[in-house]
Design an enzyme around this catalytic site. Sequence first.
Site, PDB file in Angstrom:
ATOM      1  N   ASP A 231       1.000  -1.429  -0.024  1.00 29.33           N
ATOM      2  CA  ASP A 231      -0.075   0.148  -0.203  1.00 29.33           C
ATOM      3  C   ASP A 231       0.633   1.059  -0.119  1.00 29.33           C
ATOM      4  O   ASP A 231       0.629   2.490   0.675  1.00 29.33           O
ATOM      5  CB  ASP A 231      -0.740   0.428   1.196  1.00 29.33           C
ATOM      6  CG  ASP A 231      -2.372   1.006   0.428  1.00 29.33           C
ATOM      7  OD1 ASP A 231      -2.239   1.684  -0.026  1.00 29.33           O
ATOM      8  OD2 ASP A 231      -2.600   1.152   2.239  1.00 29.33           O
ATOM      9  N   VAL A 267      -2.431   6.436   5.867  1.00 32.16           N
ATOM     10  CA  VAL A 267      -2.462   6.905   4.842  1.00 32.16           C
ATOM     11  C   VAL A 267      -1.126   6.165   3.714  1.00 32.16           C
ATOM     12  O   VAL A 267      -0.550   6.411   3.438  1.00 32.16           O
ATOM     13  CB  VAL A 267      -2.213   8.560   4.801  1.00 32.16           C
ATOM     14  CG1 VAL A 267      -2.475   9.184   3.066  1.00 32.16           C
ATOM     15  CG2 VAL A 267      -3.039   9.897   5.102  1.00 32.16           C
ATOM     16  N   GLY A 268      -1.598   5.350   3.601  1.00 38.34           N
ATOM     17  CA  GLY A 268      -0.893   4.508   2.922  1.00 38.34           C
ATOM     18  C   GLY A 268       0.530   4.394   3.589  1.00 38.34           C
ATOM     19  O   GLY A 268       0.640   4.268   4.699  1.00 38.34           O
TER      20      GLY A 268
END
Length: 325
Positions: A231, A267-268
Amino acid sequence: MPNTKFFDLQINGYYGVDFNQDSISPDDLQVACQTLQRDNVESVLVTIITDDVQRMAERIASVVRLRSADPIARSVIAGVHVEGPFISDVAGYVGAHPVSHAKQATWGEMETLLEAGEGLVRIVTLAPEQDPTQTVIRRLVDQGIVVSAGHTDASLDQLDAAIDAGLSMFTHLGNGCPRMMDRHDNIIQRALSRSERLHIGLIADGAHVPFFALKNYLEITGIDRAFIVSDAIAAAGRGPGVYPLGDQTVTVGEDGVPRAEDDSHLVGSATTMQQMADNLRRHVGLGSSEIQRLTSANPRRLLGETVSIPLGLGLNNGDRQTTTS
């Protein structure tokens, strides 16, 4: 551990390059792909996240166009993973995706994204509750596209209906959900209860899922039914700083974890696949064969490739003989 050639099914950016920008230069894409190769990543699915559908389509088309013109990009980029926009718009479940663009699934909009991909869309992540009649799921599966649940608070009935329609995967379990949920009846437990019918994706950076929980999840799913994704955002391979993700800017602190400004969600990830493989060995106690399966063989099998895979693996049992499946 021998160098595993990783296959990352979910990567938003790398080495300063954000794949969700409206315009990526050929040089930027080549640098990202060359750095992925340097870091033992053989193949990836470029992940395009929730936004206005037309902008998503343009971003997908841009990646496809640049890939076609660059042999290095063609070698590294095996396809596209479309994550959204048909995901939950509820706080927590929507995660870092822009809530204003999360919506119920329609085939017309899905088709727009597929056409932009020119046959390269391999995985679509959606929330089953956003496809209540399973129409989009069925049509995607009919086209050979893997459908994954993610950013969802689907009930068991909704999850079962989606699985019956062909949904076969769960995107980054333990994320895309609120920090505070019901102790027992929550989306993590629902997904784990169906792990014999789902392939479960996990992020092994220690921040998205603590290592003790990651080990528990792997005990439940078994090595066969799980896989690791990074991710990654543009910060991966770079370190602390401020990086783009679509229209957002993300700050990565000294701990290497990208967080929202209000610390409400991650966030990722800024962690590379090699670092995740090292984490699996050091913090989860896996041997080389298990790590190879989670980071390479299983992702390839999910996309229908025939690969050489380890036999009879469980946690802490080291290396085993391999066979072809």
